[in-house]
Design an enzyme around this catalytic site. Sequence first.
Site, mmCIF file in Angstrom:
data_model
loop_
_atom_site.group_PDB
_atom_site.id
_atom_site.type_symbol
_atom_site.label_atom_id
_atom_site.label_comp_id
_atom_site.label_asym_id
_atom_site.label_seq_id
_atom_site.Cartn_x
_atom_site.Cartn_y
_atom_site.Cartn_z
ATOM 1 N N ILE A 155 20.127 19.687 -19.112
ATOM 2 C CA ILE A 155 20.138 18.698 -20.191
ATOM 3 C C ILE A 155 18.756 18.041 -20.313
ATOM 4 O O ILE A 155 18.221 17.894 -21.416
ATOM 5 C CB ILE A 155 21.246 17.640 -19.960
ATOM 6 N N ASP A 174 11.974 14.564 -10.611
ATOM 7 C CA ASP A 174 13.065 15.410 -10.121
ATOM 8 C C ASP A 174 12.593 15.972 -8.783
ATOM 9 O O ASP A 174 11.447 16.427 -8.678
ATOM 10 C CB ASP A 174 13.327 16.555 -11.139
ATOM 11 N N CYS A 205 20.039 12.908 -14.443
ATOM 12 C CA CYS A 205 20.310 13.432 -13.102
ATOM 13 C C CYS A 205 21.787 13.201 -12.770
ATOM 14 O O CYS A 205 22.444 12.371 -13.404
ATOM 15 C CB CYS A 205 19.407 12.769 -12.066
ATOM 16 N N PRO A 206 22.320 13.946 -11.809
ATOM 17 C CA PRO A 206 23.726 13.740 -11.459
ATOM 18 C C PRO A 206 23.901 12.452 -10.659
ATOM 19 O O PRO A 206 22.934 11.924 -10.101
ATOM 20 C CB PRO A 206 24.058 14.955 -10.583
ATOM 21 N N THR A 232 22.641 8.909 -20.585
ATOM 22 C CA THR A 232 23.769 9.780 -20.938
ATOM 23 C C THR A 232 24.231 10.532 -19.692
ATOM 24 O O THR A 232 24.962 11.514 -19.798
ATOM 25 C CB THR A 232 23.374 10.809 -22.026
ATOM 26 N N ARG A 234 25.420 9.315 -15.878
ATOM 27 C CA ARG A 234 26.636 8.689 -15.366
ATOM 28 C C ARG A 234 26.380 7.191 -15.261
ATOM 29 O O ARG A 234 25.266 6.769 -14.913
ATOM 30 C CB ARG A 234 27.011 9.235 -13.981
ATOM 31 N N ASP A 258 25.592 5.883 -23.085
ATOM 32 C CA ASP A 258 26.772 6.674 -23.432
ATOM 33 C C ASP A 258 27.768 6.658 -22.280
ATOM 34 O O ASP A 258 28.885 7.140 -22.419
ATOM 35 C CB ASP A 258 26.368 8.125 -23.737
ATOM 36 N N GLU A 263 33.579 2.484 -16.924
ATOM 37 C CA GLU A 263 34.156 3.036 -18.149
ATOM 38 C C GLU A 263 35.575 3.560 -17.987
ATOM 39 O O GLU A 263 36.315 3.679 -18.968
ATOM 40 C CB GLU A 263 33.269 4.155 -18.703
ATOM 41 N N HIS A 295 31.037 7.619 -24.082
ATOM 42 C CA HIS A 295 30.966 8.936 -23.421
ATOM 43 C C HIS A 295 31.259 10.064 -24.414
ATOM 44 O O HIS A 295 32.137 10.896 -24.182
ATOM 45 C CB HIS A 295 31.936 8.991 -22.229
HETATM 46 P P1 NAD Z 1 21.720 20.105 -13.848
HETATM 47 O O1 NAD Z 1 22.366 20.347 -12.526
HETATM 48 O O2 NAD Z 1 21.280 21.260 -14.677
HETATM 49 O O3 NAD Z 1 20.422 19.164 -13.646
HETATM 50 C C1 NAD Z 1 20.420 18.031 -12.843
HETATM 51 C C2 NAD Z 1 18.988 17.818 -12.370
HETATM 52 O O4 NAD Z 1 18.936 16.574 -11.678
HETATM 53 C C3 NAD Z 1 18.503 18.893 -11.399
HETATM 54 O O5 NAD Z 1 17.259 19.422 -11.831
HETATM 55 C C4 NAD Z 1 18.374 18.151 -10.085
HETATM 56 O O6 NAD Z 1 17.311 18.647 -9.261
HETATM 57 C C5 NAD Z 1 18.081 16.744 -10.583
HETATM 58 N N1 NAD Z 1 18.274 15.729 -9.554
HETATM 59 C C6 NAD Z 1 19.104 15.761 -8.480
HETATM 60 N N2 NAD Z 1 18.936 14.647 -7.745
HETATM 61 C C7 NAD Z 1 17.987 13.908 -8.382
HETATM 62 C C8 NAD Z 1 17.380 12.665 -8.098
HETATM 63 N N3 NAD Z 1 17.692 11.974 -6.991
HETATM 64 N N4 NAD Z 1 16.460 12.196 -8.954
HETATM 65 C C9 NAD Z 1 16.109 12.905 -10.061
HETATM 66 N N5 NAD Z 1 16.652 14.097 -10.359
HETATM 67 C C10 NAD Z 1 17.583 14.590 -9.541
HETATM 68 O O7 NAD Z 1 22.725 19.166 -14.644
HETATM 69 P P2 NAD Z 1 22.820 18.939 -16.219
HETATM 70 O O8 NAD Z 1 23.728 19.956 -16.815
HETATM 71 O O9 NAD Z 1 21.445 18.790 -16.764
HETATM 72 O O10 NAD Z 1 23.585 17.539 -16.274
HETATM 73 C C11 NAD Z 1 23.009 16.352 -15.766
HETATM 74 C C12 NAD Z 1 24.062 15.257 -15.717
HETATM 75 O O11 NAD Z 1 24.417 14.881 -17.042
HETATM 76 C C13 NAD Z 1 25.409 15.689 -15.083
HETATM 77 O O12 NAD Z 1 25.375 15.596 -13.665
HETATM 78 C C14 NAD Z 1 26.382 14.711 -15.690
HETATM 79 O O13 NAD Z 1 26.507 13.589 -14.834
HETATM 80 C C15 NAD Z 1 25.706 14.284 -16.991
HETATM 81 N N6 NAD Z 1 26.472 14.729 -18.168
HETATM 82 C C16 NAD Z 1 26.859 13.795 -19.097
HETATM 83 C C17 NAD Z 1 27.585 14.181 -20.226
HETATM 84 C C18 NAD Z 1 28.002 13.198 -21.296
HETATM 85 O O14 NAD Z 1 28.857 13.521 -22.152
HETATM 86 N N7 NAD Z 1 27.447 11.989 -21.340
HETATM 87 C C19 NAD Z 1 27.936 15.530 -20.391
HETATM 88 C C20 NAD Z 1 27.527 16.450 -19.446
HETATM 89 C C21 NAD Z 1 26.786 16.052 -18.335
#
Ligand code: NAD
Length: 329
Positions: A155, A174, A205-206, A232, A234, A258, A263, A295
Amino acid sequence: MRVLFFSSQTYDQDSFSNTPASHGLELHFQAARLSEGTAPLASGHEVVCAFINDDLSAPVLKRLAAGGTRLIALRSAGYNHVDLTAAKQLGLAVVRVPAYSPHAVAEHAVALILALNRRLHRAYNRTREGNFSLHGLTGFDLHGKTVGVVGTGQIGTAFARIMAGFGCQLLAYDPHPNPELLALGARYLELPALLRQAQIISLHCPLTEQTRHLINSQSLAQLQPGAMLINTGRGALIDTPALIEALKDGQLGYLGLDVYEEEAQLFFEDRSDLPLQDDVLARLLTFPNVIVTAHQAFLTHEALAAIAATTLDNITRWAAGNPQNLVEG
Ligand code: NAD
């Protein structure tokens, strides 16, 4: 095989029922959120399909396992709400949808940026009431501004590509730098340096123990005065009460959320005829430079179709003894 969906909405029923792979599976939809109280509804269902605000803590998983559930099929990418240790002990497999449409979430983050910057929420209300004044609606050019991307996975990368298209300078944080971001001209920095230099910060980030309250009063103090923060990812990435002070003294100039730490009891429901009990959210909603969406970043036709197809594929592959997209603790 019987599958029970918790927290299901009409759009879930539409997207899952219209997916050809649903043949052979008996899909049952429950609007109720999964909790200790509602877990018995899943009795006799081998598969439970859960969403992000369902409770998948150890006591709930224990009840599900006792009722015959063997698989938790998450229709989300995030799995921070699952007690994976308990799931393993109870012999429950957990699968998820690692990627459905990174564009859906990235584009929503950009929508929040544009709406906040050009005050679209205020302009929309004004013109509908016959107020055509431009006072207080001045925005800024995105071109040439510095954008900090926190988390450069799928994302964050989709988001960075869009912002590069606006002519923004990219900063990234990251632990695992992504060559695609470097190719876009991004510079990886430690978080405090990114917070000091970026005018717009977007969290992708997650939620983990390391990222919980990544943004707090100390990190907000490092921002450029008037910076924009978008979340967007968590809700618990941010210590939400700290935002209120930063907004009051102008340190934070714009806020787009978001996701919200608390929530689970609020989002995805129409609560418009009830008094809002959450004082922190109520205060946030009073600021003219704050937009909160419930969300909805994932909510595009393309993302819903991909979530349904992958979830049903995850279930049939697991049933055939050839699982994919397993989440392990
Ligand atoms: P992804 O696994 O592709 O990418 C997550 C990135 O975060 C990775 O590159 C990882 O190295 C990095 N990361 C891990 N720990 C970190 C830290 N301490 N500091 C900085 N970066 C760190 O995941 P994604 O598909 O890009 O999704 C990211 C997050 O978006 C998901 O975990 C989820 O919580 C959130 N999300 C939200 C919605 C929504 O509707 N609002 C929908 C989908 C996902």
